[in-house]
Design a protein around this motif. Structure first.
Motif, short mmCIF file in Angstrom:
data_model
loop_
_atom_site.label_atom_id
_atom_site.label_comp_id
_atom_site.label_asym_id
_atom_site.label_seq_id
_atom_site.Cartn_x
_atom_site.Cartn_y
_atom_site.Cartn_z
N LEU A 1 -9.98 -18.21 5.81
CA LEU A 1 -8.74 -17.50 5.47
C LEU A 1 -7.98 -18.20 4.34
N ARG A 2 -8.01 -19.52 4.32
CA ARG A 2 -7.31 -20.26 3.26
C ARG A 2 -7.89 -19.97 1.88
N LYS A 3 -9.17 -19.64 1.84
CA LYS A 3 -9.84 -19.35 0.57
C LYS A 3 -9.67 -17.89 0.13
N TRP A 4 -9.09 -17.07 0.99
CA TRP A 4 -8.94 -15.64 0.70
C TRP A 4 -7.99 -15.46 -0.49
N PRO A 5 -8.31 -14.57 -1.42
CA PRO A 5 -7.47 -14.38 -2.62
C PRO A 5 -6.02 -14.03 -2.27
N THR A 6 -5.11 -14.69 -2.92
CA THR A 6 -3.67 -14.51 -2.65
C THR A 6 -3.25 -13.05 -2.80
N GLY A 7 -3.75 -12.37 -3.79
CA GLY A 7 -3.37 -10.98 -4.03
C GLY A 7 -3.87 -10.00 -2.99
N ARG A 8 -4.75 -10.44 -2.11
CA ARG A 8 -5.30 -9.55 -1.07
C ARG A 8 -4.82 -9.93 0.32
N ARG A 9 -3.77 -10.75 0.40
CA ARG A 9 -3.26 -11.22 1.69
C ARG A 9 -2.19 -10.27 2.21
N GLY A 10 -2.61 -9.36 3.06
CA GLY A 10 -1.68 -8.39 3.64
C GLY A 10 -1.35 -8.72 5.07
N PRO A 11 -0.83 -7.73 5.81
CA PRO A 11 -0.41 -7.95 7.20
C PRO A 11 -1.56 -8.32 8.14
N VAL A 12 -2.73 -7.77 7.94
CA VAL A 12 -3.87 -8.09 8.81
C VAL A 12 -4.30 -9.53 8.56
N TYR A 13 -4.30 -9.95 7.31
CA TYR A 13 -4.59 -11.34 6.96
C TYR A 13 -3.57 -12.26 7.64
N GLY B 1 -11.01 -8.76 13.59
CA GLY B 1 -10.29 -7.58 13.11
C GLY B 1 -10.03 -7.64 11.62
N PHE B 2 -9.64 -8.81 11.14
CA PHE B 2 -9.46 -9.02 9.70
C PHE B 2 -10.77 -8.75 8.97
N ALA B 3 -11.87 -9.29 9.48
CA ALA B 3 -13.17 -9.10 8.84
C ALA B 3 -13.58 -7.63 8.85
N ARG B 4 -13.27 -6.92 9.93
CA ARG B 4 -13.60 -5.50 10.01
C ARG B 4 -12.78 -4.70 8.99
N ILE B 5 -11.48 -4.94 8.93
CA ILE B 5 -10.60 -4.21 8.03
C ILE B 5 -10.98 -4.45 6.56
N THR B 6 -11.38 -5.67 6.25
CA THR B 6 -11.74 -6.02 4.86
C THR B 6 -13.21 -5.70 4.56
N ARG B 7 -13.88 -5.08 5.51
CA ARG B 7 -15.29 -4.67 5.37
C ARG B 7 -16.24 -5.84 5.16
N LEU B 8 -15.88 -6.98 5.74
CA LEU B 8 -16.75 -8.16 5.68
C LEU B 8 -17.53 -8.37 6.97
N LEU B 9 -17.13 -7.68 8.04
CA LEU B 9 -17.80 -7.86 9.31
C LEU B 9 -19.21 -7.31 9.20
N ASP B 10 -20.20 -8.14 9.55
CA ASP B 10 -21.59 -7.73 9.47
C ASP B 10 -21.83 -6.50 10.33
N ASP B 11 -22.68 -5.59 9.87
CA ASP B 11 -22.96 -4.35 10.60
C ASP B 11 -23.37 -4.60 12.04
N ASP B 12 -24.13 -5.65 12.30
CA ASP B 12 -24.58 -5.95 13.67
C ASP B 12 -23.40 -6.23 14.59
N MET B 13 -22.33 -6.81 14.06
CA MET B 13 -21.16 -7.16 14.87
C MET B 13 -20.32 -5.93 15.19
N ALA B 14 -20.42 -4.87 14.40
CA ALA B 14 -19.57 -3.70 14.56
C ALA B 14 -20.16 -2.68 15.52
N LEU B 15 -21.42 -2.83 15.88
CA LEU B 15 -22.05 -1.83 16.74
C LEU B 15 -21.60 -1.96 18.18
N PRO B 16 -21.41 -0.80 18.85
CA PRO B 16 -21.01 -0.84 20.26
C PRO B 16 -22.15 -1.33 21.13
#
Length: 120
Positions: free
Chosen positions: A53-65, A91-106
């Motif tokens: 999270l510390r490495k996340w771009p400053t301009g993309r740091r919103g409420p979920v971050y 949740g942050f990873a999911r919203i930013t579309r970084l969560l791997d597909d395998d992690m998102a499956l029910p």
């Protein structure tokens, strides 16, 4: 004699740190995917999530971050469990579309069509 006491204190601090590190490990790692050309990265602990999270771009740091940062900080301070922080980070990873597909499956053979429709 003072040096013995000092060494004992260092050992005690090391044991406390190990217990803290164990407490801050995720039960299941969060798998981050930056695309097909990059290998997936697994985040195993609150400390690793905070480093990400510390490495996340400053301009993309919103409420979920900010929520993920707040939860990881609370876990590091002992005010929240590692699993609660993991959920916020996932949740942050999911919203930013970084969560791997395998992690998102029910789990349990549920219909996966709805999951993929939500991610688009």
């Amino acid at each position: 004699m003072a040096s013995r006491k000092f060494k004992g204190s260092i050992k005690h601090i090391a044991i406390d740190r190990e217990e803290t590190m164990d407490r801050l490990q995720f039960f299941t790692p969060v798998r981050i995917s930056r695309g097909q050309e990059s290998p997936a990265e697994e985040i195993y602990s609150v400390a690793e999530a905070m480093g990400f999270l510390r490495k996340w771009p400053t301009g993309r740091r919103g409420p979920v971050y900010q929520c993920a940062v707040n939860c990881c900080s609370a876990a590091l301070e002992g005010r929240m469990s590692a699993e609660e922080a993991r959920k916020a980070f996932a949740g942050f990873a999911r919203i930013t579309r970084l969560l791997d597909d395998d992690m998102a499956l029910p789990m349990g053979g549920e219909n996966t069509d709805n999951v993929h429709a939500l991610r688009r």
